[in-house]
Design an enzyme around this catalytic site. Structure first.
Site, PDB file in Angstrom:
ATOM      1  N   LYS A  13       0.831  -1.214   0.000  1.00  0.00           N
ATOM      2  CA  LYS A  13       0.000   0.000   0.000  1.00  0.00           C
ATOM      3  C   LYS A  13       0.867   1.266   0.000  1.00  0.00           C
ATOM      4  O   LYS A  13       0.610   2.188  -0.756  1.00  0.00           O
ATOM      5  CB  LYS A  13      -0.926   0.018   1.233  1.00  0.00           C
ATOM      6  CG  LYS A  13      -1.847  -1.202   1.322  1.00  0.00           C
ATOM      7  CD  LYS A  13      -2.814  -1.096   2.494  1.00  0.00           C
ATOM      8  CE  LYS A  13      -2.132  -1.102   3.846  1.00  0.00           C
ATOM      9  NZ  LYS A  13      -1.637  -2.443   4.254  1.00  0.00           N
ATOM     10  N   ARG A 133      12.476  -2.879  10.642  1.00  0.00           N
ATOM     11  CA  ARG A 133      11.265  -2.401  11.327  1.00  0.00           C
ATOM     12  C   ARG A 133      10.848  -3.467  12.326  1.00  0.00           C
ATOM     13  O   ARG A 133      10.544  -4.590  11.927  1.00  0.00           O
ATOM     14  CB  ARG A 133      10.168  -2.176  10.279  1.00  0.00           C
ATOM     15  CG  ARG A 133       9.403  -0.892  10.475  1.00  0.00           C
ATOM     16  CD  ARG A 133       8.391  -0.697   9.392  1.00  0.00           C
ATOM     17  NE  ARG A 133       7.087  -1.216   9.776  1.00  0.00           N
ATOM     18  CZ  ARG A 133       5.998  -1.081   9.044  1.00  0.00           C
ATOM     19  NH1 ARG A 133       6.065  -0.463   7.877  1.00  0.00           N
ATOM     20  NH2 ARG A 133       4.858  -1.580   9.451  1.00  0.00           N
TER      21      ARG A 133
HETATM   22  P1  ADP Z   1       1.510  -2.104   7.389  1.00  0.00           P
HETATM   23  O1  ADP Z   1       0.710  -1.532   6.275  1.00  0.00           O
HETATM   24  O2  ADP Z   1       2.837  -2.627   6.950  1.00  0.00           O
HETATM   25  O3  ADP Z   1       0.745  -3.029   8.254  1.00  0.00           O
HETATM   26  P2  ADP Z   1       1.334   0.378   8.844  1.00  0.00           P
HETATM   27  O4  ADP Z   1       2.499   1.257   8.686  1.00  0.00           O
HETATM   28  O5  ADP Z   1       0.072   0.734   8.158  1.00  0.00           O
HETATM   29  O6  ADP Z   1       1.857  -1.048   8.450  1.00  0.00           O
HETATM   30  O7  ADP Z   1       0.961   0.201  10.411  1.00  0.00           O
HETATM   31  C1  ADP Z   1       1.922  -0.162  11.365  1.00  0.00           C
HETATM   32  C2  ADP Z   1       1.276  -0.260  12.747  1.00  0.00           C
HETATM   33  O8  ADP Z   1       0.745   1.025  13.145  1.00  0.00           O
HETATM   34  C3  ADP Z   1       0.091  -1.209  12.868  1.00  0.00           C
HETATM   35  O9  ADP Z   1       0.490  -2.553  13.088  1.00  0.00           O
HETATM   36  C4  ADP Z   1      -0.658  -0.603  14.072  1.00  0.00           C
HETATM   37  O10 ADP Z   1      -0.029  -0.924  15.288  1.00  0.00           O
HETATM   38  C5  ADP Z   1      -0.495   0.892  13.861  1.00  0.00           C
HETATM   39  N1  ADP Z   1      -1.582   1.482  13.035  1.00  0.00           N
HETATM   40  C6  ADP Z   1      -1.422   2.063  11.821  1.00  0.00           C
HETATM   41  N2  ADP Z   1      -2.595   2.505  11.333  1.00  0.00           N
HETATM   42  C7  ADP Z   1      -3.533   2.168  12.252  1.00  0.00           C
HETATM   43  C8  ADP Z   1      -4.943   2.302  12.329  1.00  0.00           C
HETATM   44  N3  ADP Z   1      -5.640   2.887  11.329  1.00  0.00           N
HETATM   45  N4  ADP Z   1      -5.589   1.825  13.434  1.00  0.00           N
HETATM   46  C9  ADP Z   1      -4.915   1.248  14.426  1.00  0.00           C
HETATM   47  N5  ADP Z   1      -3.581   1.057  14.417  1.00  0.00           N
HETATM   48  C10 ADP Z   1      -2.888   1.515  13.353  1.00  0.00           C
END
Ligand code: ADP
Length: 190
Positions: A13, A133
């Site tokens: 994404k 990460r």
């Molecule tokens: P990926 O797309 O690789 O899963 P993200 O960068 O979107 O990673 O998210 C990393 C972490 O940040 C998630 O595992 C969660 O802990 C937190 N997070 C991100 N966006 C949200 C959201 N919309 N609601 C709750 N937690 C979130």
């Protein structure tokens, strides 16, 4: 044009969102990036969420909704938004609808990157080795995948019922995925 890039963790994404920003001038709103920036800056918020991210759990709806509201407010007049990693729960999806409706706007398109879970594990192990990460370690990644299946996947039928969900093969090359997203975008505005 307000677009949600949807899919499990490590589906690509973020990569695709950045390409869309370069090509169309949309603003990328990634709650994951915002949370990591807060952690890096050592802010109050960062300290509160650090252990949640490290565990692969979800940050509270209240916190991420507030972050999105703030950014929408800061970006009035933008040609469109790409939501990446948000919404992740039904409550977040409802809050996004309300926030956009207050601005006379709506979610126009949801692109679901369809990927194979085994391939994701492979991808993320590589990313872990390259970028370190913390939440990419295989065990935490499995927790993130479980959270996705339990809390986030239920959004698929909601957007499908509205007729705004398009599926794209996320296992194709980065260029091919971008091309498929562009095609869906063109069809959505036509
Ligand atoms: P990926 O797309 O690789 O899963 P993200 O960068 O979107 O990673 O998210 C990393 C972490 O940040 C998630 O595992 C969660 O802990 C937190 N997070 C991100 N966006 C949200 C959201 N919309 N609601 C709750 N937690 C979130």
């Amino acid at each position: 044009m307000n677009l949600i890039l949807f899919g499990p963790p490590a589906a690509g994404k973020g990569t695709q969102a950045r390409r869309l920003v370069d090509q169309h001038g949309y603003i990328q709103l990634s709650t994951g990036d915002m949370l990591r920036a807060a952690i890096k800056a050592g802010s109050d918020l960062g300290r509160r969420v650090e252990s949640v991210l490290a565990a692969g759990a979800l940050v509270s709806d209240e916190i991420v909704i507030a972050l999105i509201e703030e950014q929408l407010e800061a970006s009035t007049g933008a040609p469109g938004f790409i939501f990446d990693g948000f919404p992740r729960t039904v409550a977040q999806a409802e809050a996004l609808d309300a926030a956009l409706a207050r601005r006379g706007s709506r979610v126009d398109l949801v692109i679901r990157l369809v990927v194979d879970e085994d391939a994701l594990l492979e991808r993320v192990s590589k990313r872990f080795a390259e970028q370190g990460r913390k939440d990419d370690n295989p065990e935490t990644f499995l927790t993130r995948l479980e959270k996705y299946n339990a809390d986030t996947a239920p959004l698929v039928p909601i957007y499908a019922d509205r007729g705004i969900l398009r599926e794209v093969d996320g296992m194709a090359s980065i260029e091919k995925v971008t091309f498929a997203i562009d095609k869906a975008l063109r069809e959505a505005v036509a």
